[in-house]
Design an enzyme around this catalytic site. Structure first.
Site, PDB file in Angstrom:
ATOM      1  N   ASN A 239       0.823  -1.197   0.000  1.00 54.44           N
ATOM      2  CA  ASN A 239       0.000   0.000   0.000  1.00 54.44           C
ATOM      3  C   ASN A 239       0.869   1.264   0.000  1.00 54.44           C
ATOM      4  O   ASN A 239       1.020   1.913  -1.037  1.00 54.44           O
ATOM      5  CB  ASN A 239      -0.950  -0.055   1.205  1.00 54.44           C
ATOM      6  CG  ASN A 239      -2.050   0.966   1.128  1.00 54.44           C
ATOM      7  OD1 ASN A 239      -1.940   1.939   0.409  1.00 54.44           O
ATOM      8  ND2 ASN A 239      -3.120   0.760   1.861  1.00 54.44           N
ATOM      9  N   ASP A 240       1.483   1.579   1.143  1.00 48.47           N
ATOM     10  CA  ASP A 240       2.261   2.830   1.217  1.00 48.47           C
ATOM     11  C   ASP A 240       3.366   2.886   0.171  1.00 48.47           C
ATOM     12  O   ASP A 240       3.656   3.962  -0.356  1.00 48.47           O
ATOM     13  CB  ASP A 240       2.919   2.967   2.598  1.00 48.47           C
ATOM     14  CG  ASP A 240       1.900   3.016   3.708  1.00 48.47           C
ATOM     15  OD1 ASP A 240       0.744   3.366   3.419  1.00 48.47           O
ATOM     16  OD2 ASP A 240       2.263   2.689   4.852  1.00 48.47           O
ATOM     17  N   VAL A 241       3.978   1.738  -0.112  1.00 53.31           N
ATOM     18  CA  VAL A 241       5.159   1.761  -0.994  1.00 53.31           C
ATOM     19  C   VAL A 241       4.796   2.014  -2.454  1.00 53.31           C
ATOM     20  O   VAL A 241       5.671   2.113  -3.303  1.00 53.31           O
ATOM     21  CB  VAL A 241       5.996   0.465  -0.853  1.00 53.31           C
ATOM     22  CG1 VAL A 241       6.527   0.310   0.555  1.00 53.31           C
ATOM     23  CG2 VAL A 241       5.220  -0.763  -1.285  1.00 53.31           C
ATOM     24  N   VAL A 242       3.470   2.106  -2.748  1.00 52.15           N
ATOM     25  CA  VAL A 242       3.055   2.445  -4.115  1.00 52.15           C
ATOM     26  C   VAL A 242       2.136   3.672  -4.118  1.00 52.15           C
ATOM     27  O   VAL A 242       1.420   3.903  -5.074  1.00 52.15           O
ATOM     28  CB  VAL A 242       2.325   1.261  -4.810  1.00 52.15           C
ATOM     29  CG1 VAL A 242       3.288   0.152  -5.169  1.00 52.15           C
ATOM     30  CG2 VAL A 242       1.178   0.728  -3.956  1.00 52.15           C
TER      31      VAL A 242
ATOM     32  N   ALA B 207       1.035   3.525   7.189  1.00 59.17           N
ATOM     33  CA  ALA B 207       1.090   4.967   7.483  1.00 59.17           C
ATOM     34  C   ALA B 207      -0.285   5.538   7.831  1.00 59.17           C
ATOM     35  O   ALA B 207      -0.394   6.696   8.220  1.00 59.17           O
ATOM     36  CB  ALA B 207       1.689   5.721   6.299  1.00 59.17           C
TER      37      ALA B 207
END
Ligand code: NAP
Length: 487
Positions: A411-414, A452
């Site tokens: 999720n956060d990393v994209v 996050a």
């Protein structure tokens, strides 16, 4: 340098001793020498997936040799050592066997707590034994030794309490939110400063024995205060730093006990922990200075998105058809793949796609999952070829030409907000450019946020399809569809 001095010790020691003692000492030094070399090789090999298993094995052999060398090199009585060994194994073995991969950060925190406690206790015992054994003597321990010993117990006890706090937060035994109060930084600095001052006074006046418990207490208190303002989610970065402190404490213990292997192993541990926490800070766009002084992780909750937006959801059948028609697919694994234990299903899907001539690669973000290397370990477990795993900087240029980016529980990393939304808590964090692929498909169970705690605008993009469900079930269904369509 210490490796060389181990070598230099061999002939001198051999000449100075006779008979059994001589043999024991030669054995000890040789074992230490080989162990030291194996530790260095282990670190080198652990840095690449292809050699990581070898590195792990080399480290284990090195540690085994170090223990045997230490036990046989001294005239010891073994009964207490055996008790310690049994108790340690009874705690360590279940931890290694039953704690799942997703709980490795807290397991690591506990290991650091134990290691650091051992260093602090050895330092404490050494200090008091000196005065006990030399009762009536006027001589004090040399200042260099006292300086090392003070640092050893300072780092050891702050790492002990800090790691226990980190464990408590990661295991949800303590509130995971950052605990903040006014003048927190000032208090932290003051306590750390007082602890150092106590250590300095003890170095100059070692016989002020009443100061020693104060040093231990101040350091232990600082360990607690260091972790209090850090949110549970940012804890793995701090754990890497605590790893470094535990290593430095062990290295100091090596100086105090005149054990060169401890100096070498502790220094390697200290340096690698430090490098790791710096790498993680960069990958998460955090300030390293803040981690050092316990003013970290105060991520503001993101403002809830104003307007209602819609997402397009799809089915495994449709998704399988799109992937079959693709010539290149980039898979982005994340924390959700780890929790769902979907790696073996991912392997099945990978096999089906490659059988059809689709070029499949895996994009590895440095902090995907909950610890560095999390994705590499899981994909290696499922025997995905290492050359298919591509690091973020190398793969980002390939997304615009790629037909499908398949996001599995990441999720956060994209999240493209990291590139442009200055108000986002992840602004500045380097991300995988999945949104630039022709089609994006994202597997997750709901619209809930990731680590996050923020919404991901990628899911609302025109080129994005959502595949709602548990990662293992959805990827399993995709593999099945591809298998059936292939015949
Ligand atoms: P993430 O942002 O935490 O997102 C994981 C996603 O997986 C969630 O949105 C969740 O959505 C989904 N998920 C959970 N269980 C699932 C299941 N069973 N099946 C399918 N999906 C599931 O993960 P990430 O993209 O990997 O990013 C890692 C985050 O952790 C980053 O913010 C990073 O800074 C942080 N972090 C990493 C490290 C490290 O060293 N790797 C250390 C500290 C912090 P649903 O609930 O809707 O399913």
């Amino acid at each position: 340098m210490h490796m060389l001095s181990l070598l230099a010790d061999l002939p001198t020691t051999a000449a100075a001793l006779t008979g059994d003692n001589q043999l024991q000492k030669i054995f000890e030094i040789t074992a230490y020498l080989i162990a030291g070399a194996l530790f260095i090789l282990a670190l080198k090999w652990l840095s690449a997936p292809t050699t990581a298993r070898r590195g792990n094995f080399a480290g284990q052999i090195g540690m085994g040799l170090a223990i045997i060398g230490a036990l046989l090199g001294h005239g010891l009585s073994y009964q207490w050592i055996i008790v310690g060994f049994v108790v340690g194994a009874a705690i360590g073995a279940p931890m290694a066997i039953w704690m799942p991969m997703t709980a490795v950060p807290q397991r690591t925190a506990l290991s650091h707590a134990f290691g650091a406690l051992a260093a602090a206790l050895v330092g404490t015992a050494h200090y008091y034994l000196f005065f006990y054994n030399n009762a009536g003597l006027t001589e004090n321990p040399p200042p260099t030794i006292m300086a090392m010993l003070s640092l050893e117990v300072l780092l050891g006890s702050l790492t002990f309490t800090g790691s226990l706090m980190a464990f408590g937060k990661l295991q949800d035994l303590l509130p995971t939110r950052p605990m903040v109060f006014p003048f927190q930084k000032t208090l932290n600095f003051t306590i750390l400063g007082l602890a150092f001052l106590t250590g300095i006074i003890l170095t100059i006046h070692p016989d002020m024995t009443w100061l020693f418990p104060i040093l231990l207490t101040l350091a232990a208190l600082f360990g607690i205060l260091l972790i209090m303002p850090i949110g549970g989610a940012d804890m793995p970065t701090v754990i890497a730093l605590l790893n470094s402190y535990a290593g430095l404490s062990a290295s100091m213990m090596g100086f105090v006990l005149n054990n060169k292997l401890l100096i070498i192993a502790g220094a390697l541990d200290g340096a690698s922990g430090l490098v790791l926490s710096i790498v993680m800070c960069k990958a998460m766009n955090r300030s390293f200075a803040n981690v050092l002084f316990g003013a970290f992780g105060q991520v503001q909750a993101a403002a809830a998105g104003g307007e209602k937006r819609t997402v397009r959801s799809s089915t495994p059948e449709e998704a399988a058809q799109i992937m079959e028609a693709a010539s290149s697919v980039i898979i982005i694994p994340g924390y959700g793949m780890a929790v769902a234990q979907a790696q073996h299903k991912v392997r099945e899907m990978f096999d089906q796609l490659t059988k059809r001539g689709v070029d499949v690669k895996f994009a590895i973000h440095p902090v995907a999952g909950r610890m560095p290397g999390h994705m590499n370990v899981l994909l290696a477990e499922a025997e995905i070829p290492y050359d298919r795993l591509v690091e973020m900087d190398d793969i980002n240029g390939e997304f615009p030409q790629c037909d499908v980016a398949l996001v599995i529980g990441a999720n956060d990393v994209v999240n493209p907000a990291a590139r442009h939304d200055k108000n986002s808590p992840i602004y500045g964090m380097p991300i995988l450019d999945a949104d630039k692929a022709k089609t994006v498909m994202a597997i997750k169970r709901s619209m809930n946020p990731g680590f996050a705690g923020i919404e991901n605008e990628l899911y609302y993009a025109d080129n994005c399809l959502m595949l709602f469900g548990d990662a293992k079930a959805v990827v399993g269904a995709l593999a099945k569809e591809l298998g059936e369509n292939g015949h």
